[in-house]
Scaffold this active site. Structure first.
Site, PDB file in Angstrom:
ATOM      1  N   ASP A  20      15.890  43.745 -51.353  1.00 25.84           N
ATOM      2  CA  ASP A  20      16.628  44.994 -51.539  1.00 25.84           C
ATOM      3  C   ASP A  20      18.002  44.743 -52.150  1.00 25.84           C
ATOM      4  OD1 ASP A  20      16.991  47.739 -51.396  1.00 25.84           O
ATOM      5  OD2 ASP A  20      17.846  47.654 -49.375  1.00 25.84           O
ATOM      6  N   GLY A  21      18.472  45.694 -52.940  1.00 28.20           N
ATOM      7  CA  GLY A  21      19.831  45.637 -53.461  1.00 28.20           C
ATOM      8  C   GLY A  21      19.935  45.482 -54.965  1.00 28.20           C
ATOM      9  N   ARG A  24      21.952  48.481 -56.566  1.00 24.79           N
ATOM     10  CA  ARG A  24      23.382  48.438 -56.263  1.00 24.79           C
ATOM     11  C   ARG A  24      24.072  47.294 -57.009  1.00 24.79           C
ATOM     12  NH1 ARG A  24      22.647  48.539 -49.988  1.00 24.79           N
ATOM     13  NH2 ARG A  24      20.469  48.456 -50.645  1.00 24.79           N
ATOM     14  N   ASN A  68       7.822  53.814 -54.167  1.00 22.56           N
ATOM     15  CA  ASN A  68       8.555  53.502 -55.394  1.00 22.56           C
ATOM     16  C   ASN A  68       7.998  54.216 -56.615  1.00 22.56           C
ATOM     17  OD1 ASN A  68       9.258  50.041 -54.476  1.00 22.56           O
ATOM     18  ND2 ASN A  68      10.462  51.895 -54.153  1.00 22.56           N
ATOM     19  N   SER A 196      11.411  49.865 -43.679  1.00 19.01           N
ATOM     20  CA  SER A 196      10.933  50.626 -44.839  1.00 19.01           C
ATOM     21  C   SER A 196       9.417  50.605 -45.023  1.00 19.01           C
ATOM     22  CB  SER A 196      11.627  50.103 -46.108  1.00 19.01           C
ATOM     23  OG  SER A 196      13.014  50.334 -46.041  1.00 19.01           O
TER      24      SER A 196
END
Length: 248
Positions: A20-21, A24, A68, A196
């Protein structure tokens, strides 16, 4: 790579990672989200390599969830193209390191080019035995459990399965992960504290490790830190600490 802080006799047999990430990471650099995905390949490469070095038997990467598909089409298309390129480019490395590729998830929903590249790599690496790399693609745990229940109902209706005989092991036999042991360690990057919709059944007794590191920045030392933290824990599986000590 220095391994003195890691107990090589207590390596997790199966590590799962929620990567994840990426978005960002790209946003921090004023780029589109796909830029983060592109720069996450090195994190994948180092994680796979380090797991193989340490003797991890199974590594599962949560690469694309069923949810997704709801992302912008341009991002999804970019991810699928990147996946094809990555698999094609990395297959020789998997072969060289004797790593087998497998997948879990609704792979039939993937574009034909992606499915074809995946199948080629799975076939090419089928005989490798050093480590199994599992890509969770178009996967979610609720989808997996729903599919398992449908198959169980179908088998009970056809009298190939007796409803009175259904137990926990029965359900496990119908899950997408039937070939693999449950994860010993789950790592999630980016500072989020949730799983998740990932391996809800399989994570029942998995040790969870959360790091603020964004996935594109994740390196071998980050993996080592997670394993060192794992090795400090006592896995009791519902028993007391005293019972575990007596068993040793």
């Amino acid at each position: 790579m220095e391994t003195t802080a890691i107990d090589l006799n207590n390596i997790p047999r199966h590590i799962a990672v929620i990567m994840d990430g990426n978005g960002r990471w790209a946003k921090q650099r004023s780029h589109e989200r796909i830029f983060g995905h592109q720069n996450a390949i090195e994190a994948v490469r180092q994680t796979v390599e380090r797991c193989a070095e340490l003797g991890v038997e199974y590594l599962t990467l949560y690469a694309f969830s069923t949810e997704n598909w709801n992302r912008p089409k341009a991002e999804v298309d970019g991810l699928m193209s990147l996946l094809v390129k990555c698999i094609r480019d990395e297959t020789p490395t998997l072969q060289k390191n004797h790593i087998r590729l497998q997948t879990i998830g609704n792979t039939e929903s993937l574009p034909e080019a992606t499915r074809s590249e995946l199948q080629n790599c799975i076939s090419d690496t089928a005989a490798n035995t050093r480590m199994t790399l599992i890509l969770a693609l178009s996967y979610s745990s609720r989808w997996e459990i729903k599919q398992a229940l449908r198959k169980i109902v179908a088998d009970t209706n056809s009298h190939t399965l007796d409803a009175d005989d259904i137990n926990e092991d029965t359900l496990r036999q119908y899950l997408a992960t039937v070939q693999f042991p449950d994860p010993d360690l789950l790592i999630r990057t980016s500072g989020e504290y949730r799983i998740s919709n990932f391996m809800l059944w399989q994570l029942a007794y998995t040790e969870l490790y959360f790091t603020p590191t964004l996935w594109p920045d994740f390196r071998k030392q980050d993996l080592d830190n997670a394993i060192i933290d794992y090795q400090k824990r006592e896995r009791r599986y519902g028993k007391t600490g005293e019972q575990i000590k007596k068993q040793k």
